[in-house]
Motif scaffolding. Structure first.
Motif, PDB file in Angstrom:
ATOM      1  N   GLU A   1      -5.464  -6.309   0.278  1.00 52.64           N
ATOM      2  CA  GLU A   1      -5.438  -6.759   1.092  1.00 52.64           C
ATOM      3  C   GLU A   1      -4.478  -7.000   2.079  1.00 52.64           C
ATOM      4  O   GLU A   1      -2.834  -7.503   1.990  1.00 52.64           O
ATOM      5  CB  GLU A   1      -4.415  -8.346   0.209  1.00 52.64           C
TER       6      GLU A   1
ATOM      7  N   LYS B   1       4.003  -5.699  -8.229  1.00 48.94           N
ATOM      8  CA  LYS B   1       3.635  -7.398  -7.178  1.00 48.94           C
ATOM      9  C   LYS B   1       2.382  -8.012  -6.891  1.00 48.94           C
ATOM     10  O   LYS B   1       1.517  -9.331  -7.156  1.00 48.94           O
ATOM     11  CB  LYS B   1       4.947  -7.520  -6.968  1.00 48.94           C
ATOM     12  N   ASN B   2       1.987  -7.240  -6.521  1.00 50.23           N
ATOM     13  CA  ASN B   2       0.418  -7.301  -6.014  1.00 50.23           C
ATOM     14  C   ASN B   2      -0.481  -5.916  -6.368  1.00 50.23           C
ATOM     15  O   ASN B   2      -0.001  -4.794  -5.754  1.00 50.23           O
ATOM     16  CB  ASN B   2       0.770  -7.422  -4.335  1.00 50.23           C
ATOM     17  N   ARG B   3      -1.220  -5.944  -7.065  1.00 51.73           N
ATOM     18  CA  ARG B   3      -2.077  -4.248  -7.017  1.00 51.73           C
ATOM     19  C   ARG B   3      -2.613  -4.778  -6.098  1.00 51.73           C
ATOM     20  O   ARG B   3      -4.336  -3.105  -6.234  1.00 51.73           O
ATOM     21  CB  ARG B   3      -2.212  -4.587  -8.637  1.00 51.73           C
ATOM     22  N   ASN B   4      -3.367  -5.352  -5.296  1.00 53.54           N
ATOM     23  CA  ASN B   4      -4.292  -5.498  -4.124  1.00 53.54           C
ATOM     24  C   ASN B   4      -4.222  -5.063  -3.150  1.00 53.54           C
ATOM     25  O   ASN B   4      -4.697  -5.261  -1.792  1.00 53.54           O
ATOM     26  CB  ASN B   4      -5.198  -6.940  -4.187  1.00 53.54           C
TER      27      ASN B   4
ATOM     28  N   GLU C   1       4.219  -2.429  -4.972  1.00 49.76           N
ATOM     29  CA  GLU C   1       2.610  -2.820  -5.731  1.00 49.76           C
ATOM     30  C   GLU C   1       2.731  -3.434  -7.348  1.00 49.76           C
ATOM     31  O   GLU C   1       1.679  -4.139  -8.236  1.00 49.76           O
ATOM     32  CB  GLU C   1       2.014  -1.266  -5.809  1.00 49.76           C
TER      33      GLU C   1
ATOM     34  N   ASN D   1      -0.178  -7.601   4.210  1.00 50.77           N
ATOM     35  CA  ASN D   1       0.921  -6.588   3.901  1.00 50.77           C
ATOM     36  C   ASN D   1       1.355  -5.714   4.520  1.00 50.77           C
ATOM     37  O   ASN D   1       1.031  -4.231   4.615  1.00 50.77           O
ATOM     38  CB  ASN D   1       0.291  -5.568   2.991  1.00 50.77           C
TER      39      ASN D   1
END
Length: 107
Positions: free
Chosen positions: A48, A41-44, A39, A52
């Motif tokens: 997404e 690295k990627n809050r979405n 998370e 993932n």
């Protein structure tokens, strides 16, 4: 229910499987740590989900979970009388919901 004993519940046309896993604390902690790292690295991550799939990662927590899912799918197929080779895939995603987050109804 004994450890790793699977109980199949025929509640609806879809048969639900229930299995209690032993020694889950450490793998769950590892999965939580991995989720938090992903998370950062990627809050979405939650939205997404097609990008993932933590079960594609070689990691102690995901390896543990993947093995249990594989074992359960094999037990499920056998319970349905399927005694031949079946090709299948699994996709999972990290879903982090905080205060105020929600999902629309879906199936």
């Amino acid at each position: 229910m004994a450890s790793n004993e699977t109980k199949f519940l025929k509640l609806w046309p879809t048969i639900m499987a229930q299995r209690q896993l032993e020694n889950f604390f450490e793998p769950n902690q590892a999965l939580l740590k991995l989720s938090r790292e992903m998370e950062k690295k990627n809050r979405n991550l939650t939205t997404e989900y097609t990008e993932n799939n933590p079960l594609n990662i070689d990691h102690c927590g995901t390896n543990w979970l993947r093995q249990h899912v594989n074992d359960l799918v094999i037990a499920y197929l056998k319970s349905m009388g399927i005694d031949y080779s079946v090709e299948w895939q699994i996709h999972s995603w990290i879903n982090i919901n905080r205060c105020g987050d929600y999902h629309d109804m879906h199936n």
